[in-house]
Write an enzyme that holds these catalytic residues in place. Sequence first.
Site, PDB file in Angstrom:
ATOM      1  CD  GLU A   1     -11.791  -5.670   7.124  1.00 39.03           C
ATOM      2  OE1 GLU A   1     -11.637  -5.556   5.853  1.00 39.03           O
ATOM      3  OE2 GLU A   1     -11.396  -6.693   7.644  1.00 39.03           O
TER       4      GLU A   1
ATOM      5  CG  HIS B   1      -2.860  -7.932   6.363  1.00 39.06           C
ATOM      6  ND1 HIS B   1      -2.111  -8.256   5.619  1.00 39.06           N
ATOM      7  CD2 HIS B   1      -4.147  -8.305   6.366  1.00 39.06           C
ATOM      8  CE1 HIS B   1      -2.767  -8.885   4.745  1.00 39.06           C
ATOM      9  NE2 HIS B   1      -4.092  -8.816   5.060  1.00 39.06           N
TER      10      HIS B   1
ATOM     11  CE  LYS C   1      -3.740  -2.149   2.220  1.00 43.56           C
ATOM     12  NZ  LYS C   1      -4.966  -1.785   1.852  1.00 43.56           N
TER      13      LYS C   1
ATOM     14  CG  ASP D   1      -8.111 -12.730   7.932  1.00 44.55           C
ATOM     15  OD1 ASP D   1      -7.468 -12.943   6.758  1.00 44.55           O
ATOM     16  OD2 ASP D   1      -9.214 -11.847   7.920  1.00 44.55           O
TER      17      ASP D   1
ATOM     18  CE  LYS E   1     -12.881  -9.719   8.063  1.00 45.87           C
ATOM     19  NZ  LYS E   1     -12.260  -9.285   7.318  1.00 45.87           N
TER      20      LYS E   1
HETATM   21  C1  BG6 Z   1      -7.262  -9.818   3.725  1.00 40.73           C
HETATM   22  C2  BG6 Z   1      -8.056 -10.464   4.635  1.00 40.73           C
HETATM   23  O1  BG6 Z   1      -5.821 -10.412   3.869  1.00 40.73           O
HETATM   24  O2  BG6 Z   1      -7.236  -8.460   3.748  1.00 40.73           O
HETATM   25  C3  BG6 Z   1      -9.530 -10.017   4.865  1.00 40.73           C
HETATM   26  O3  BG6 Z   1      -8.101 -11.774   4.630  1.00 40.73           O
HETATM   27  C4  BG6 Z   1      -9.174  -8.341   4.737  1.00 40.73           C
HETATM   28  O4  BG6 Z   1     -10.221 -10.332   5.936  1.00 40.73           O
HETATM   29  C5  BG6 Z   1      -8.438  -7.799   3.724  1.00 40.73           C
HETATM   30  O5  BG6 Z   1     -10.918  -7.917   4.655  1.00 40.73           O
HETATM   31  C6  BG6 Z   1      -8.375  -6.504   3.846  1.00 40.73           C
HETATM   32  O6  BG6 Z   1      -7.657  -5.920   2.601  1.00 40.73           O
HETATM   33  P1  BG6 Z   1      -7.844  -4.463   1.923  1.00 40.73           P
HETATM   34  O7  BG6 Z   1      -7.742  -4.902   0.525  1.00 40.73           O
HETATM   35  O8  BG6 Z   1      -9.112  -4.152   2.330  1.00 40.73           O
HETATM   36  O9  BG6 Z   1      -6.829  -3.701   2.591  1.00 40.73           O
END
Ligand code: BG6
Length: 484
Positions: free
Chosen positions: A228, A252, A194, A247, A338
């Site tokens: 989210e 991340h 990003k 996840d 979520k």
């Molecule tokens: C993914 C997850 O790796 O990243 C998802 O498995 C999540 O659960 C997504 O919604 C978020 O990604 P982005 O593209 O919205 O930054």
Amino acid sequence: MRPMSTHPIETDVDIPANHVIVLFGATGDLARRKILPGLYHLALAGLLPKAYRIIGSAPPAFAISNEDFRTLARESVDQFSDLAPDGGVWDSFVASLSFVASSAEDGSALLAAIEEAEAAIGGDVSRLFHLAVPPDAVLGLVTMVGGSELRRNARVILEKPFGVDLASAKTLNVVIKANFDETQVFRIDHFLGKESIDNILALRFANRFFEPLWNRDHVRYVQIDVPETITIEGRAAFYEPTGAFRDMVVSHLFQVLGFIAMEQPTSLEARPLRDEVHKVFESIRPIDPTHVVRGQYDGYRDEVGVAPDSQTETFIALRVEVENTRWKGVPFYLRTGKALAESRQVITIGFEEPVMRLFSFASNVPENHGNRLVVDFADPGSIHAHFFAKRPGPEMRLDAAQMTFNYAGSFQKAHHLEAYEYLILEAMLGKRTLFTRSDGIERLWEASANLLASPPAVERYAQGSWGPQSAIDLIAPNSWCLPE
Ligand code: BG6
């Protein structure tokens, strides 16, 4: 909506050598949502190699014809991007697509197709295998590609999750290392592709403003907040055994933390930069389960494929401690979930107050809202510096003020690549800086062991809320900067 370029990028960026790209899991969700539209955007931006072929692959049970694969690519672009699948670039992109079934047991038809494509291109051709497949298919494919002629001149992109705990991550890494040289392996974490995350490096190390304050003497807390609004959207088979921590946090949020907390690397090359990130991971104290709140949204247990007594968390908030000279004592608050009230991707650096309080403040200035640097890293991204300014008028009274940088208004959108696109391009160029490393991943699982062994019970929360109240209590007397 993401900004899209339909014009070649007019800069002196590197263009990859000629390639055959093999997309395992070509009929799957990730391929359709991200990879096929992303490859097409790279083609439009003039960033795919001069000559290339894209071979979709999947096990025989999911085999489709070349024609159907091309239709699938068109539908993917239509549905998941703003790009128009027409014109000269589309014609040559779609002509490069073909489909060949393969499995962990038999890659012979795939090898024949790759060699045919390479002969048609001529000269030296690199191979890129993108494994957009479920976790249980990874080991078989790694062994199949690595143990056969397929591995010649190859790079491999691997998708998360990289294991579910330390033991499984180690097993995976042993198999990967037995089959490939580490320079061939690209473990993708799309948050590292990003723009605004990469910009953290620029913000910190190309400017003099922030770095002198970027430490425990001046920073009161750091927040990495990724709420989210989406639910699991039918992904129970993936989500139920995974949960928000595996996840989002291990994959991340910890990587983002690595960029925020790292020392300046000696260069932006892969080894020095990833060494610095690794040192941060080494400094993360084992996560204390009493510093964690796990939540589950009302209605999660009614989703198809979810156990009626599921203990999977769809929300997690935690306090992480980075124990080194720069950060000791500064809490890092991480939160994601979520079915929450907003979809945001925000880093907040909260600064200490000045030693002396000389001023009075307007009555609407909330407590705890002193100096903050807020990096909004959802595309296209922005940075806000929150500070106090004198309110116009006869009194010396301060009010909250803001300085803002917006990507959308500041740079040409034509140069924007989505995270996946950028990272696939980097992999084709053999640049490993923005990919994660096996020892780092193992270290994160190690730091997570106590939590995985003794997770706190999940607490219910209403859809559209900000998660359980305990997550707010967790960080008191500080408070979450969202909602604003
Ligand atoms: C993914 C997850 O790796 O990243 C998802 O498995 C999540 O659960 C997504 O919604 C978020 O990604 P982005 O593209 O919205 O930054």
